[in-house]
Structures are given as C-alpha cells and as structure tokens.
Design a protein around this motif. Structure first.
Motif, short mmCIF file in Angstrom:
data_model
loop_
_atom_site.label_atom_id
_atom_site.label_comp_id
_atom_site.label_asym_id
_atom_site.label_seq_id
_atom_site.Cartn_x
_atom_site.Cartn_y
_atom_site.Cartn_z
N TYR A 257 -9.82 -20.83 25.20
CA TYR A 257 -10.85 -21.08 26.21
C TYR A 257 -10.58 -20.24 27.46
CZ TYR A 257 -13.76 -23.52 29.60
OH TYR A 257 -14.68 -23.83 30.57
N GLY A 258 -11.59 -19.49 27.89
CA GLY A 258 -11.49 -18.70 29.11
C GLY A 258 -10.67 -17.43 28.98
N GLN A 259 -10.30 -17.06 27.76
CA GLN A 259 -9.42 -15.90 27.59
C GLN A 259 -10.14 -14.65 27.11
OE1 GLN A 259 -6.47 -17.48 24.88
NE2 GLN A 259 -5.11 -18.08 26.55
N SER A 260 -11.40 -14.75 26.72
CA SER A 260 -12.08 -13.58 26.16
C SER A 260 -12.17 -12.44 27.16
CB SER A 260 -13.48 -13.96 25.66
OG SER A 260 -14.29 -14.45 26.73
N GLY A 261 -12.43 -12.74 28.44
CA GLY A 261 -12.52 -11.70 29.47
C GLY A 261 -11.20 -10.98 29.67
N PRO A 262 -10.09 -11.72 29.91
CA PRO A 262 -8.80 -11.05 30.08
C PRO A 262 -8.37 -10.24 28.85
CG PRO A 262 -8.69 -13.27 30.97
CD PRO A 262 -10.01 -13.14 30.28
N ILE A 263 -8.69 -10.74 27.65
CA ILE A 263 -8.33 -10.00 26.44
C ILE A 263 -9.14 -8.72 26.34
CG2 ILE A 263 -8.41 -10.06 23.92
CD1 ILE A 263 -7.83 -13.09 24.14
N ALA A 264 -10.43 -8.80 26.66
CA ALA A 264 -11.26 -7.60 26.66
C ALA A 264 -10.73 -6.57 27.66
CB ALA A 264 -12.70 -7.96 26.98
N ALA A 265 -10.23 -7.05 28.80
CA ALA A 265 -9.66 -6.14 29.80
C ALA A 265 -8.40 -5.48 29.27
CB ALA A 265 -9.37 -6.91 31.09
N LEU A 266 -7.57 -6.21 28.55
CA LEU A 266 -6.38 -5.62 27.94
C LEU A 266 -6.76 -4.55 26.92
CD1 LEU A 266 -4.16 -8.80 27.35
CD2 LEU A 266 -3.69 -6.93 28.94
N MET A 267 -7.81 -4.84 26.15
CA MET A 267 -8.27 -3.85 25.17
C MET A 267 -8.77 -2.59 25.87
SD MET A 267 -10.26 -6.14 22.30
CE MET A 267 -9.39 -7.29 21.23
N SER A 268 -9.55 -2.76 26.91
CA SER A 268 -10.08 -1.61 27.64
C SER A 268 -8.96 -0.77 28.24
CB SER A 268 -11.02 -2.10 28.74
OG SER A 268 -11.53 -1.02 29.49
N ALA A 269 -7.94 -1.44 28.78
CA ALA A 269 -6.81 -0.72 29.37
C ALA A 269 -6.03 0.08 28.34
CB ALA A 269 -5.88 -1.72 30.08
N SER A 270 -6.12 -0.33 27.07
CA SER A 270 -5.43 0.38 25.99
C SER A 270 -6.34 1.39 25.29
CB SER A 270 -4.89 -0.62 24.97
OG SER A 270 -3.84 -1.39 25.53
N GLY A 271 -7.55 1.57 25.81
CA GLY A 271 -8.45 2.57 25.26
C GLY A 271 -9.37 2.07 24.17
N LEU A 272 -9.45 0.76 23.96
CA LEU A 272 -10.35 0.20 22.95
C LEU A 272 -11.68 -0.17 23.60
CD1 LEU A 272 -7.89 -2.11 20.97
CD2 LEU A 272 -8.48 0.29 20.54
N THR A 273 -12.76 0.08 22.91
CA THR A 273 -14.10 -0.15 23.45
C THR A 273 -14.71 -1.41 22.86
OG1 THR A 273 -14.48 2.22 23.73
CG2 THR A 273 -16.43 0.80 23.66
N ALA A 274 -15.22 -2.28 23.72
CA ALA A 274 -15.86 -3.52 23.27
C ALA A 274 -17.33 -3.24 23.00
CB ALA A 274 -15.69 -4.62 24.31
N ASP A 275 -17.64 -2.75 21.78
CA ASP A 275 -19.04 -2.48 21.47
C ASP A 275 -19.69 -3.62 20.70
OD1 ASP A 275 -17.61 -2.09 19.18
OD2 ASP A 275 -18.36 -0.09 18.73
N LEU A 276 -18.98 -4.73 20.54
CA LEU A 276 -19.54 -5.95 19.96
C LEU A 276 -19.25 -7.11 20.89
CD1 LEU A 276 -18.55 -5.79 16.16
CD2 LEU A 276 -20.86 -5.78 17.08
#
Length: 296
Positions: A257-276
C-alpha cells in the motif's frame, strides 16, 4: 472428547455441518468454506464427493484427522498451511514453512506481466524469465504455464523454498523448463532476460507486529520484512534488473500500500520506463508495478 466421540456415528454431511458450527463458534469468519475444505481433505473427497457421500458414516480415522485439522484452525493456523497446498492461477502448489502462502493479490503480477508481453517483438522468440525470491514458485510457474516456449529461473536464499518450488515444477510438468538457483536476489545470474518478476518482502519492519496473526505467525519473516520503509528489496532488485534485462525486457514487481509511486521512481532512476500503469488489486490498491528497458 475423543476424536471418534466428536463425530461418532455421524454422516459426512452431518460432520461437515458440525465442523462448520465449531469453527463459527470460535470466531472463524470463513467457517463454512473452511469446514468444507478441511472435511474434504480429511475424507479424501472434493466438493462433488462430499455431496455424493453425504449419507456415509465417517470412520474413526477420518474423524481423528478432521479433529486435528479443526484444532489447528481454531488456534489460527491458515487452511492452506494445514492442508499444505494452495491454488494460484489455477495451479495447485505445495507449500512449506519457508514459503509464503500465494495470495490472489499476487496474481496481479502475472496479469501485468502478460500485458507487458503482448505485442512485443521479443515475444516471438523463446522467452527467458526470472522470478526473484520465488518461494513456492507461484509466479514463475504461472507464467511458464502461459508461455509454453518460455524457460525460467527462480531464485531464493532458502534451500527449503527452492526444493518446494522444484517439487511444484515437477508436479505440474514444468520442470524441464524451470531451474532454481540459491542466491540473494539475482547476484548469481548473468545474461539477458526478457522478463523479471518478483513479490519481494515489502512490509515495513515496524508494522510486522500488527499483521494478521495468520500472516505474522505462519509466514516466514524474511519474506515479509522490507526494512524501515518497506523498500529495501526494491533498492536491490531494480538496479540489478536494469542490468540483466534484455532491450525491451520488463520488470514487474508486487507493491505494498502506497509503494507504487516510490517503486516507479526507483525504476526511473535505474533507466526503466513505466509505459504501463500499475495493476490494481480487487481493493483498488496499485499492487503490481512495471518498468521496461528500452532499446538504446
């Protein structure tokens, strides 16, 4: 009261109703369903068999087994732990003390992984999948059941969990396409993978004590505790996934709960794109988060 005395002379149907009443009186909300599952296991009958054998008298040995099951359920042990199996994605999985009980929320990871793979060019070749912290093998085996040409690797730090996952792969006829590696997250892996999935520990350490007793007392602590903010595992997994993914490959993880945003930020910082967009569970909580490694 002895085991035979508890249900002595009762039919299968009467015994099931007695078991339901006992669980209900102990405050078990799912008393009717639990009684049916436990009685069926004790008598070796599925739902159809319970109905068909409703007028048969329960034997002493069957009564003893059911009495033990009820005692364990009344003190809070989950039905899946008592039976040692749990269904996930239509697959029956063996459990062990070293594995989580697979939950419906985790099926969102499978659903989002399937969405991420639809229409992708790399779907046309043999897919390579990694399930990080595989536990019972639930996510990996579900995906292998959906992709008949795929192969996969399940990692875990627990040898007992890996043996459980391997047993499940054998039982499901998927062992020729699955292998299991003992390591911390993905430290023993090399190569390029098309899909990496994980249901890592994400409960904040301070919240472990407040979990439902069925989780707190029976699930392995190492599979629950995600550190101070619940994100420790993601800080390890996301950069490693970014390194190990093939171009166009996708990482999908379960989130608390409440972690999707921080996880997406970690992905972005590692060069992964949230296209879904994240996949929500039945309660509307964003439960699965995906990031794709775009071609350079």
């Amino acid at each position: 009261m002895t085991a035979s005395g508890a249900f002595g002379g009762q039919t299968v149907e009467a015994t099931r109703r007695t078991a339901t009443a006992r669980l209900a009186s102990a405050g078990i909300d799912s008393a009717e369903l639990d009684a049916r599952l436990l009685a069926g296991a004790a008598f070796g009958l599925d739902l159809t068999g319970l109905i068909a054998a409703g007028t048969r008298i329960v034997t002493h040995d069957e009564a003893a087994v059911l009495e033990d099951f009820l005692r364990r359920r009344i003190v809070g042990e989950p039905v899946a732990r008592i039976l040692g199996v749990k269904e996930f994605w239509g697959l029956t999985l063996q459990l062990s003390p070293a594995t989580l009980v697979p939950r419906p929320d985790t099926e969102t990871v499978v659903e989002l992984a399937l969405e991420a793979c639809r229409g992708q060019h790399h779907m046309m070749k043999q897919r390579q999948i990694v399930d990080v912290g595989t536990g019972s093998g639930a996510i990996l085996l579900a995906l292998l059941s959906e992709f008949p040409d795929a192969t996969g690797v399940g990692t875990d730090i627990s040898f007992e969990a890996l043996q459980t996952a391997r047993n499940n792969a054998v039982a499901l006829g998927l062992n020729s396409r699955a292998r299991f590696v003992a390591c911390n997250y993905m430290t023993a892996l090399a190569g390029a993978f098309d899909l990496i999935v994980s249901n890592p520990p994400y409960i904040r350490s301070a919240e472990i004590g407040g979990l439902d007793p069925e989780v707190r007392q029976y699930d392995p602590p190492a599979a629950l505790d995600g550190g101070t903010d619940g994100l420790d595992a993601y800080r390890a997994i996301v950069p490693e996934a970014a390194r190990l993914l093939a171009a166009g490959g996708t990482l999908v993880v379960e989130a608390g709960y409440g972690q999707s945003g921080p996880i997406a930020a970690l992905m972005s910082a590692s060069g992964l794109t949230a296209d879904l967009p994240p996949k929500a569970d039945l309660a509307g909580i964003p439960r699965a988060v995906a990031g794709r490694k775009l071609p350079r």
